[in-house]
Design a protein around this motif. Structure first.
Motif, PDB file in Angstrom:
ATOM      1  N   ALA A  91       6.362  -8.448   2.440  1.00 51.20           N
ATOM      2  CA  ALA A  91       6.318  -7.965   1.105  1.00 51.20           C
ATOM      3  C   ALA A  91       6.225  -9.061   0.270  1.00 51.20           C
ATOM      4  CB  ALA A  91       7.659  -8.464   0.830  1.00 51.20           C
ATOM      5  N   SER A  92       5.623  -9.816   0.574  1.00 46.39           N
ATOM      6  CA  SER A  92       5.413 -11.237  -0.435  1.00 46.39           C
ATOM      7  C   SER A  92       4.239 -10.558  -1.550  1.00 46.39           C
ATOM      8  CB  SER A  92       5.576 -12.399  -0.434  1.00 46.39           C
ATOM      9  OG  SER A  92       5.633 -13.221  -1.257  1.00 46.39           O
ATOM     10  N   MET A  93       3.278 -10.433   0.098  1.00 47.57           N
ATOM     11  CA  MET A  93       2.002 -10.810  -0.312  1.00 47.57           C
ATOM     12  C   MET A  93       1.032  -9.068  -0.728  1.00 47.57           C
ATOM     13  SD  MET A  93       0.538 -12.968   1.039  1.00 47.57           S
ATOM     14  CE  MET A  93      -1.258 -13.023   0.890  1.00 47.57           C
ATOM     15  N   ARG A  94       1.996  -8.279  -0.613  1.00 48.94           N
ATOM     16  CA  ARG A  94       2.036  -7.090  -0.968  1.00 48.94           C
ATOM     17  C   ARG A  94       2.070  -7.068  -2.307  1.00 48.94           C
ATOM     18  NH1 ARG A  94       4.745  -4.789   3.497  1.00 48.94           N
ATOM     19  NH2 ARG A  94       6.503  -4.650   2.506  1.00 48.94           N
ATOM     20  N   ALA A  95       3.138  -8.000  -3.045  1.00 45.14           N
ATOM     21  CA  ALA A  95       3.568  -7.975  -4.062  1.00 45.14           C
ATOM     22  C   ALA A  95       2.506  -8.508  -4.664  1.00 45.14           C
ATOM     23  CB  ALA A  95       4.909  -8.178  -4.336  1.00 45.14           C
ATOM     24  N   TRP A  96       2.138  -9.765  -4.293  1.00 45.54           N
ATOM     25  CA  TRP A  96       0.411 -10.945  -5.338  1.00 45.54           C
ATOM     26  C   TRP A  96      -0.396  -9.961  -5.116  1.00 45.54           C
ATOM     27  CZ3 TRP A  96      -2.092 -14.989  -1.752  1.00 45.54           C
ATOM     28  CH2 TRP A  96      -3.229 -15.593  -2.985  1.00 45.54           C
ATOM     29  N   LEU A  97      -1.334  -9.380  -4.450  1.00 47.06           N
ATOM     30  CA  LEU A  97      -2.096  -8.299  -4.021  1.00 47.06           C
ATOM     31  C   LEU A  97      -2.060  -7.223  -4.521  1.00 47.06           C
ATOM     32  CD1 LEU A  97      -3.181  -9.204  -0.371  1.00 47.06           C
ATOM     33  CD2 LEU A  97      -3.965 -10.548  -1.834  1.00 47.06           C
ATOM     34  N   GLY A 151       0.971  -1.900  -3.622  1.00 46.52           N
ATOM     35  CA  GLY A 151       1.697  -1.378  -4.390  1.00 46.52           C
ATOM     36  C   GLY A 151       3.012  -1.637  -2.585  1.00 46.52           C
ATOM     37  N   THR A 152       3.699   0.400  -2.945  1.00 48.80           N
ATOM     38  CA  THR A 152       3.949   0.949  -1.859  1.00 48.80           C
ATOM     39  C   THR A 152       3.568   0.831  -0.524  1.00 48.80           C
ATOM     40  OG1 THR A 152       4.517   3.274  -1.416  1.00 48.80           O
ATOM     41  CG2 THR A 152       5.449   1.726  -3.528  1.00 48.80           C
ATOM     42  N   PRO A 153       3.992   0.202   0.877  1.00 54.10           N
ATOM     43  CA  PRO A 153       3.471   0.216   2.356  1.00 54.10           C
ATOM     44  C   PRO A 153       2.776   2.000   2.872  1.00 54.10           C
ATOM     45  CG  PRO A 153       5.807  -1.039   2.036  1.00 54.10           C
ATOM     46  CD  PRO A 153       5.465  -0.229   0.732  1.00 54.10           C
ATOM     47  N   SER A 154       1.584   1.494   2.860  1.00 55.13           N
ATOM     48  CA  SER A 154       0.499   2.863   3.667  1.00 55.13           C
ATOM     49  C   SER A 154       1.218   2.754   5.394  1.00 55.13           C
ATOM     50  CB  SER A 154      -0.624   2.600   3.612  1.00 55.13           C
ATOM     51  OG  SER A 154      -1.214   2.896   3.639  1.00 55.13           O
TER      52      SER A 154
END
Length: 234
Positions: free
Chosen positions: A134-140, A143-146
């Protein structure tokens, strides 16, 4: 300090632990310097997370996941403390001037603690994998998980974990955890296959990250199922 920076710091500490296992490749002085740097990052990690420990102490034992979390942290603390104490005892470079007599038993225990630390660190990371992702998705800014990306990553994790089982047998990690084999960090011919050593060790880490992650998911699903059953009976 931003979470993604702390995660990067933790990743570097984990990389140093992997590197320290390659004693014959590094040589004694480099091995001790790598270990000292790892413990420095470990101290920083615990300093940044000191409030979390208080929260865990208050809430940790409320369910199975909490008890598993406490057990993992206790095992990790024991392994790291054993590594630290034995590293000072057997030091031939950084602490060689201390009036402490080295021993074969301390070297054996140091090597065994290193293998346990590798496994428990991986489980510790796996139990927090959802938060890390979740942190990596926010950093990169992904958006929402695919759904498609999730299944691709799961398939990749399965392949890597399967290779981790193979690596477990190649390295003989099980016998080293149980001290059934001679405990030594000189277990590989680095002149011929240094890269393969790190690939095998990384695959073993990935295997236990997967086990820690999916064990945590199972406990969550069990708790959610119990909560739903309780709600229906009300």
């Amino acid at each position: 300090m931003p979470l993604h920076f702390r995660l990067l710091m933790n990743a570097v500490a984990g990389g140093l632990l992997l590197a320290a296992l390659a004693y014959d490749w590094l040589g004694n002085l480099a091995h001790e310097l790598v270990g000292a740097a790892m413990f420095g990052l470990l101290i920083a990690h615990n300093t940044f997370n000191r409030r979390w420990y208080g929260s865990t102490a208050r809430k940790g034992g409320r369910d199975l996941r909490g008890w598993l979390n406490i057990a993992t942290i206790a095992a990790l603390a024991a392994a790291m403390l054993t590594l630290l104490v034995t590293s000072v005892i057997i030091s031939r470079s950084l602490f060689s001037l201390l009036p402490i007599a080295s021993s074969f038993a301390a070297r054996q225990l140091h090597a065994q603690a290193a293998y346990w630390a590798l496994v428990v660190v991986a489980i510790h990371v796996g139990m927090r994998w959802a938060m890390i992702m979740a942190s990596m998705r926010a950093w990169l800014r992904l958006g929402t998980p695919s759904i498609g990306r999730t299944w691709i990553l799961r398939a990749l994790a399965l392949v890597v974990a399967a290779y981790g089982v193979h690596s477990w047998m190649v390295i003989g990690t099980g016998s080293r955890l149980l001290a059934e084999a001679e405990m030594t960090l000189n277990l590989w011919n680095f002149e011929e296959a240094a890269l393969q050593f790190f690939l095998h060790q990384a695959a073993i880490v990935a295997l236990f990250v997967c086990l820690g992650h999916y064990a945590t998911r199972l406990t969550q699903l069990r708790r959610e199922g119990a909560s739903c059953a309780t709600s229906r009976h009300k």
